[in-house]
Design a protein around this motif. Structure first.
Motif, short mmCIF file in Angstrom:
data_model
loop_
_atom_site.label_atom_id
_atom_site.label_comp_id
_atom_site.label_asym_id
_atom_site.label_seq_id
_atom_site.Cartn_x
_atom_site.Cartn_y
_atom_site.Cartn_z
N ARG A 8 -58.80 16.60 -17.69
CA ARG A 8 -58.84 16.91 -19.12
C ARG A 8 -58.70 18.40 -19.38
NH1 ARG A 8 -61.64 12.81 -22.67
NH2 ARG A 8 -61.69 14.56 -24.08
N ARG A 33 -48.55 6.63 -24.68
CA ARG A 33 -49.73 5.87 -24.24
C ARG A 33 -49.92 6.02 -22.73
NH1 ARG A 33 -53.12 1.67 -25.69
NH2 ARG A 33 -52.27 1.67 -27.79
N THR A 37 -53.10 7.99 -21.00
CA THR A 37 -53.96 7.19 -20.13
C THR A 37 -54.05 7.83 -18.74
OG1 THR A 37 -53.43 5.19 -21.36
CG2 THR A 37 -54.31 4.90 -19.14
N ASP A 40 -56.40 10.74 -18.53
CA ASP A 40 -57.78 10.42 -18.94
C ASP A 40 -58.06 10.79 -20.39
OD1 ASP A 40 -58.53 9.37 -16.42
OD2 ASP A 40 -58.74 11.41 -15.65
N ALA A 42 -57.41 8.43 -22.95
CA ALA A 42 -57.17 7.15 -23.62
C ALA A 42 -57.84 7.07 -24.99
CB ALA A 42 -57.64 5.99 -22.73
N GLY A 43 -58.89 7.84 -25.20
CA GLY A 43 -59.57 7.84 -26.50
C GLY A 43 -58.72 8.37 -27.63
N LEU A 44 -57.66 9.10 -27.29
CA LEU A 44 -56.76 9.64 -28.31
C LEU A 44 -55.54 8.75 -28.58
CD1 LEU A 44 -56.57 13.41 -27.24
CD2 LEU A 44 -58.02 12.38 -29.00
N ASP A 46 -54.70 5.69 -29.83
CA ASP A 46 -54.37 5.01 -31.09
C ASP A 46 -53.92 6.00 -32.17
OD1 ASP A 46 -54.92 2.54 -30.00
OD2 ASP A 46 -56.98 2.49 -30.74
N THR A 47 -54.68 7.07 -32.35
CA THR A 47 -54.30 8.06 -33.37
C THR A 47 -53.03 8.79 -32.95
OG1 THR A 47 -56.62 8.34 -33.97
CG2 THR A 47 -55.11 10.06 -34.68
N ALA A 139 -59.48 16.88 -28.42
CA ALA A 139 -59.92 15.84 -27.48
C ALA A 139 -61.44 15.73 -27.43
CB ALA A 139 -59.38 16.13 -26.08
#
Length: 140
Positions: A8, A33, A37, A40, A42-44, A46-47, A139
């Protein structure tokens, strides 16, 4: 430091040249995507997919010529940009609480509402004058 923390913190950049074809939007979303992924983030996803879809759609549908998706990550900030060969600035976004009756033209309103920062700048690429429209997601 655990592997995920180091991944990250590392700075990276990817560019994907895309054709003037509506299917390019799907290719860009899926590529984004996978990149997020693997890094690391993955939390971002969708947006980031929503933002990239809007930026790439504008580049592909409203310009004639080459286009490019650019992803950059540095200091905990993801920058998503779409370059196109049209040097004209993007249409200013409307207010997020007033989408109006228009069937289109809401893309930059979504970008403004869902990103932490957005802007555009003139930028030449591949021998073509054009512009880069970009937005950022923190992030943290």
């Amino acid at each position: 430091m655990p592997e995920t923390d180091r991944a990250r913190d590392d700075a990276w950049e990817y560019s994907l040249s895309i054709p003037t074809d509506p299917r390019a939007v799907t290719v860009c979303r899926r590529t984004l995507r996978l990149i997020l992924t693997l890094h690391d983030l993955a939390g971002l996803v969708d947006t980031a997919e929503l933002l990239a879809s809007e930026l790439v759609s504008n580049a592909v549908l409203h310009t004639k010529g080459p286009a490019c998706l650019r992803l950059r990550f540095r200091d905990g900030v993801l920058q998503i940009g779409a370059w196109d060969a049209d040097p004209e600035p993007p249409r200013p976004p409307g207010r997020p609480d007033d989408p109006g009756e228009a069937e289109s033209g809401r893309g930059m309103t979504l970008v403004r509402a869902c990103s932490d920062l957005w802007h555009w700048q003139p930028l030449s690429r591949m021998g073509h004058r054009g512009k880069l429209v970009w937005c950022e997601l923190n992030a943290a």
